[in-house]
Design a protein around this motif. Structure first.
Motif, mmCIF file in Angstrom:
data_model
loop_
_atom_site.group_PDB
_atom_site.id
_atom_site.type_symbol
_atom_site.label_atom_id
_atom_site.label_comp_id
_atom_site.label_asym_id
_atom_site.label_seq_id
_atom_site.Cartn_x
_atom_site.Cartn_y
_atom_site.Cartn_z
ATOM 1 N N ASN A 63 0.908 -2.673 5.270
ATOM 2 C CA ASN A 63 1.833 -2.275 4.206
ATOM 3 C C ASN A 63 1.337 -0.983 3.552
ATOM 4 O O ASN A 63 0.909 -0.982 2.391
ATOM 5 C CB ASN A 63 1.960 -3.390 3.163
ATOM 6 N N PRO A 64 1.408 0.128 4.283
ATOM 7 C CA PRO A 64 0.882 1.392 3.763
ATOM 8 C C PRO A 64 1.660 1.930 2.568
ATOM 9 O O PRO A 64 1.190 2.850 1.891
ATOM 10 C CB PRO A 64 0.996 2.334 4.964
ATOM 11 N N ASP A 65 2.846 1.352 2.301
ATOM 12 C CA ASP A 65 3.656 1.794 1.165
ATOM 13 C C ASP A 65 3.300 1.063 -0.121
ATOM 14 O O ASP A 65 3.996 1.183 -1.128
ATOM 15 C CB ASP A 65 5.140 1.599 1.477
ATOM 16 N N VAL A 66 2.204 0.303 -0.086
ATOM 17 C CA VAL A 66 1.782 -0.478 -1.252
ATOM 18 C C VAL A 66 0.381 -0.056 -1.693
ATOM 19 O O VAL A 66 -0.510 0.118 -0.855
ATOM 20 C CB VAL A 66 1.780 -1.993 -0.933
ATOM 21 N N VAL A 67 0.214 0.126 -2.987
ATOM 22 C CA VAL A 67 -1.099 0.408 -3.567
ATOM 23 C C VAL A 67 -1.526 -0.819 -4.362
ATOM 24 O O VAL A 67 -0.825 -1.242 -5.287
ATOM 25 C CB VAL A 67 -1.058 1.640 -4.494
ATOM 26 N N ILE A 68 -2.663 -1.402 -4.002
ATOM 27 C CA ILE A 68 -3.107 -2.647 -4.633
ATOM 28 C C ILE A 68 -4.366 -2.422 -5.450
ATOM 29 O O ILE A 68 -5.385 -1.977 -4.927
ATOM 30 C CB ILE A 68 -3.383 -3.738 -3.575
ATOM 31 N N ASP A 69 -4.277 -2.727 -6.728
ATOM 32 C CA ASP A 69 -5.448 -2.761 -7.603
ATOM 33 C C ASP A 69 -5.930 -4.207 -7.610
ATOM 34 O O ASP A 69 -5.345 -5.063 -8.260
ATOM 35 C CB ASP A 69 -5.067 -2.304 -9.016
ATOM 36 N N GLU A 70 -6.974 -4.479 -6.843
ATOM 37 C CA GLU A 70 -7.472 -5.845 -6.642
ATOM 38 C C GLU A 70 -8.709 -6.071 -7.496
ATOM 39 O O GLU A 70 -9.713 -5.381 -7.343
ATOM 40 C CB GLU A 70 -7.794 -6.046 -5.168
ATOM 41 N N GLN A 71 -8.624 -7.028 -8.401
ATOM 42 C CA GLN A 71 -9.750 -7.334 -9.282
ATOM 43 C C GLN A 71 -10.265 -8.735 -8.981
ATOM 44 O O GLN A 71 -9.505 -9.703 -8.989
ATOM 45 C CB GLN A 71 -9.333 -7.205 -10.747
ATOM 46 N N LYS A 72 -11.589 -8.818 -8.732
ATOM 47 C CA LYS A 72 -12.216 -10.085 -8.377
ATOM 48 C C LYS A 72 -13.232 -10.466 -9.444
ATOM 49 O O LYS A 72 -13.945 -9.603 -9.956
ATOM 50 C CB LYS A 72 -12.941 -9.962 -7.028
#
Length: 432
Positions: A63-72
């Motif tokens: 899904n290259p059209d998505v930017v994910i800010d992933e917080q763990k």
């Protein structure tokens, strides 16, 4: 004055236009990309940490059209932060949530969005899931997530070599467990390795099954809904608290059980300084990677012993559908579309097959492990699941206030600070 008013109106309109544009840009990101923020607790020693890292990386590729800010963040920090953000109505776009009670709280507060339509649009995926994967995220007919797997919380791990060395019978009743405790203590062996610094392991891994052995399954539902005269002050419940006190005061546990966490406690078992542990299925990957090779062939799994006179089925294990991603009800349509795709991506059959590689019980009826290819521990776990029905984990059934009372109360009872009756009375007051 009139000109000033006109200028102010023009300025306000301009500002609103800019803010509206910013909002669209936040949703769409740069170059038309959709931006989402997701939180989860799959980090550190959590068995799903590496799995999640790999799957999220693959999702980004697909899904290259998505930017994910992933917080763990670790589970304990995560739950605290989640509740704080929920109170401020400032949650991320998507986040991991626990099933049953916690999902009910968030759904009733209007904080999360149902996914029924998406499930109906993908019947092959929906119908391939075990019922609990959906049922435990169902609130008044609306489904809010899909469990990524199944978690057993009260597996009775024991070192068969130590049992054989000291001629101890693997206990099937509580009196037999007490006998085993006495023998191991006399020989300088910690009977049961345990750590409750974080205050949830005792409740989740030990008390949930001890209480069920004493009360039976229906009693908890009745006590929480004021049905059939059931109350937390009932003797069947305080008897379970008495057993927890007995385990602590009889020397069945390591002396530092209240000041170390459950991960630290495993070291006693690995060094053969402890004969038993009562832990969850999340332990399996750690057993594979950290247990000494010399003891691995002797690590066996069973269920907590029966309580004489107890009303519960002695063959059960406490367990629950695992956590699942939910969608913030305030997320934009574009963000919801991406998050729905992510939920499916993490729970479809392809992901479930990868789940098995990490020794995690799956939530798909279509995915059957090849027992010749999985680790011996996972093969034993599969057998355990087939032979022993699951019963409710307490923090899955209780609301946040009740869970805190139980978690804190168990330590207080086991340390002799409060009586079982006092904790039971405090808990009963929360039932409306």
């Amino acid at each position: 004055m009139k000109n000033s008013v006109k200028v102010s109106v023009v300025f306000v309109v301009a500002v609103l236009a800019v803010l509206s544009g910013c909002q669209k840009n936040q949703n769409a990101g740069n170059n038309g990309k959709v931006q989402i923020t997701v939180w989860h607790s799959y980090v550190g020693s959590d068995q799903r940490a590496q799995y999640m890292e790999n799957r999220m990386a693959q999702f980004r590729v697909e899904n290259p059209d998505v930017v994910i800010d992933e917080q763990k963040m670790p589970r304990d920090q995560y739950q605290t932060r989640l509740k704080t953000q929920a109170a401020a109505n400032s949650l991320p776009d998507g986040f991991i949530l626990w099933p049953n009670a916690m999902t009910i709280e968030f759904a009733n507060a209007g904080l999360i969005a149902p996914i029924n339509d998406y499930l109906d649009q993908n019947p092959e995926w929906r119908d391939g899931l075990v019922s609990s994967a959906l049922d435990q995220f169902n609130v008044n007919g609306k489904i809010y997530s899909v469990a990524q797997g199944i978690s057993l919380t009260s597996i009775f791990f024991y070192n068969k070599a130590l049992f054989d060395k000291y001629n101890v019978k693997v206990p099937t009743t509580y009196p037999e467990l007490k006998t085993a405790v006495d023998v191991f203590k006399k020989n300088g062996i910690i009977p049961i390795a345990h750590g409750d610094k974080n205050q949830w392991p005792t409740q989740s891994s030990v008390f949930s099954i001890v209480a069920n052995r004493s009360t039976g399954s229906q009693w908890l539902t009745d006590a929480l809904t004021k049905q059939n005269g059931a109350k937390f002050t009932d003797k069947v419940f305080t008897d379970a608290l008495d057993i927890m006190k007995d385990l602590a005061t009889s020397g069945a546990l390591n002396s530092d059980w209240s000041t170390i966490d459950n991960v630290q406690s495993h070291a006693y078992f690995y060094r053969e300084e402890a004969a038993m542990m009562i832990e969850g299925s999340w332990l399996l990957p750690e057993l594979v990677s950290q247990a000494p090779e010399k003891i691995k062939p002797f690590i066996e799994m069973s269920v907590f012993p029966a309580l004489p006179g107890g009303k519960g089925d002695p063959s059960t294990i406490s367990g629950v559908a695992s956590t699942g991603f939910v969608i913030n009800s305030k997320a934009s349509p574009e963000q919801k579309a991406v998050l729905l795709k992510l939920i499916k991506f993490l729970t479809d059959d392809a992901s479930q097959k990868i789940f098995m590689e990490y020794d995690i019980p799956v939530s798909s009826v279509n995915v059957t492990p090849d027992l010749n290819k999985v680790t011996p521990f996972y093969a034993k776990l599969v057998t355990l699941i087939k032979e022993h029905p699951l019963v409710t984990v307490y923090d899955s059934a209780l609301n946040s206030e009740q869970t805190e009372i139980v978690n804190n109360g168990l330590q207080s009872v086991m340390l002799g600070i409060q009586t079982p009756a006092a904790i039971a009375a405090e808990l009963d007051k929360t039932v409306k």
